[in-house]
Motif scaffolding. Structure first.
Motif, PDB file in Angstrom:
ATOM      1  N   LEU A 193      63.962  28.467  -4.097  1.00 12.97           N
ATOM      2  CA  LEU A 193      62.725  28.952  -4.691  1.00 12.97           C
ATOM      3  C   LEU A 193      63.088  29.660  -5.990  1.00 12.97           C
ATOM      4  N   TYR A 194      62.103  29.803  -6.850  1.00 12.56           N
ATOM      5  CA  TYR A 194      62.359  30.330  -8.192  1.00 12.56           C
ATOM      6  C   TYR A 194      61.366  31.423  -8.553  1.00 12.56           C
ATOM      7  N   PHE A 195      61.837  32.344  -9.401  1.00  9.46           N
ATOM      8  CA  PHE A 195      60.981  33.297 -10.089  1.00  9.46           C
ATOM      9  C   PHE A 195      61.145  33.018 -11.576  1.00  9.46           C
ATOM     10  N   ALA A 212      63.447  29.077 -21.184  1.00 13.52           N
ATOM     11  CA  ALA A 212      62.956  29.725 -19.970  1.00 13.52           C
ATOM     12  C   ALA A 212      64.155  30.294 -19.230  1.00 13.52           C
ATOM     13  N   VAL A 213      63.967  31.460 -18.634  1.00  9.73           N
ATOM     14  CA  VAL A 213      64.998  32.079 -17.802  1.00  9.73           C
ATOM     15  C   VAL A 213      64.400  32.251 -16.410  1.00  9.73           C
ATOM     16  N   LEU A 214      65.140  31.789 -15.409  1.00 15.08           N
ATOM     17  CA  LEU A 214      64.638  31.804 -14.043  1.00 15.08           C
ATOM     18  C   LEU A 214      65.661  32.436 -13.108  1.00 15.08           C
ATOM     19  N   ALA A 215      65.163  32.965 -11.995  1.00 16.49           N
ATOM     20  CA  ALA A 215      66.023  33.430 -10.911  1.00 16.49           C
ATOM     21  C   ALA A 215      65.855  32.469  -9.747  1.00 16.49           C
ATOM     22  N   ARG A 216      66.971  32.012  -9.189  1.00 13.27           N
ATOM     23  CA  ARG A 216      66.927  31.048  -8.087  1.00 13.27           C
ATOM     24  C   ARG A 216      67.520  31.667  -6.821  1.00 13.27           C
ATOM     25  N   LEU A 217      66.815  31.525  -5.705  1.00 12.48           N
ATOM     26  CA  LEU A 217      67.258  32.039  -4.416  1.00 12.48           C
ATOM     27  C   LEU A 217      67.190  30.922  -3.379  1.00 12.48           C
ATOM     28  N   ASP A 218      67.976  31.076  -2.313  1.00  9.91           N
ATOM     29  CA  ASP A 218      67.956  30.132  -1.201  1.00  9.91           C
ATOM     30  C   ASP A 218      66.896  30.580  -0.197  1.00  9.91           C
ATOM     31  N   PHE A 219      65.904  29.743   0.027  1.00 10.11           N
ATOM     32  CA  PHE A 219      64.815  30.084   0.947  1.00 10.11           C
ATOM     33  C   PHE A 219      65.328  30.344   2.362  1.00 10.11           C
ATOM     34  N   LYS A 220      66.342  29.606   2.783  1.00 11.53           N
ATOM     35  CA  LYS A 220      66.846  29.748   4.151  1.00 11.53           C
ATOM     36  C   LYS A 220      67.412  31.140   4.400  1.00 11.53           C
ATOM     37  N   ASP A 221      67.897  31.802   3.359  1.00 12.76           N
ATOM     38  CA  ASP A 221      68.411  33.159   3.535  1.00 12.76           C
ATOM     39  C   ASP A 221      67.360  34.093   4.120  1.00 12.76           C
ATOM     40  N   PHE A 222      66.093  33.810   3.842  1.00 12.30           N
ATOM     41  CA  PHE A 222      65.010  34.673   4.314  1.00 12.30           C
ATOM     42  C   PHE A 222      64.346  34.140   5.578  1.00 12.30           C
TER      43      PHE A 222
END
Length: 217
Positions: free
Chosen positions: A63-65, A116-126
């Motif tokens: 997922l991204y912000f 564009a600058v984005l933050a990417r996280l792993d959804f499964k971590d949550f």
């Protein structure tokens, strides 16, 4: 797109960018250890005008912000029709994971944006109870954020394109009334997020002729 080369050397820049996202602020305020863990597992991405961030049909894992710039959402990779614009501070890329679907839209950096600058996280971590690096409080904050954003998007679609059956479904989405800050609340929030995601997906795919633009989360 590329990993930001300055992520490991310019921590002040990273924190300044993430300060525009309430979720990161909440975690940073409440737990220094969780703040450090979240920052360590967040990848900062740079993308140029026209770069594809998400491609329709992909199997999702992240997922991204959006931290800076503007993104355009297209129905598919070759479609010239813009369905939605993503602005800084928004989270996106979660619907497909909540619903167990492939990506439903292509998202690109707007041609008019310098970058564009984005933050990417792993959804499964949550979402994975067995192997999560995060505390209950951090996961609660994450799913509170998702429920709030998806419910807002559903309300926008409800006003744009009234549909009696979908509106009735929205009224049936349960609201948690039990013990706060508990595993039971987390379970409820995850169920709410998926129920609202399903409603948003169905609202976005109403038959042609309905009004309003698709909403993204």
């Amino acid at each position: 797109m590329k990993h930001a080369s300055w992520q490991d050397s310019d921590h002040h820049r990273v924190e300044a960018l993430l300060a525009g996202v309430p979720f990161f602020n909440e975690v940073a305020r409440d737990d220094a250890d969780q703040r450090a863990r979240l920052l360590a597992r967040t990848e900062i991405i740079e993308a140029g005008p026209g770069d594809t961030v998400i491609r329709a049909g992909e199997v999702p894992s992240s997922l991204y912000f959006l931290l800076r710039g503007q993104l355009v959402v297209l129905g598919d990779e070759d479609s010239p029709t813009v369905l939605y614009y993503v602005s800084p501070g928004e989270v996106f890329g979660t619907l497909s994971m909540l619903l167990g679907r492939t990506r439903g839209a292509t998202i690109r950096v707007a041609e008019a944006a310098r970058e564009a600058v984005l933050a990417r996280l792993d959804f499964k971590d949550f979402d994975d109870d067995r192997d999560t690096p995060y505390s209950l409080a951090t996961r609660l904050a994450f799913f509170h954020m998702l429920v709030h954003q998806i419910r807002w998007a559903v309300e926008v679609r409800r006003m744009q394109s009234p549909d009696e059956a979908l509106a009735a479904g929205l009224r049936k989405v349960p609201v948690f009334t039990g013990e706060r800050d508990s595993e039971a609340e987390l379970t409820s929030l995850r169920e709410q997020a998926r129920a609202l995601a399903d409603l948003l997906y169905r609202w976005n795919h109403l038959p042609p002729g309905t009004t309003g633009n698709a909403q993204l989360t």
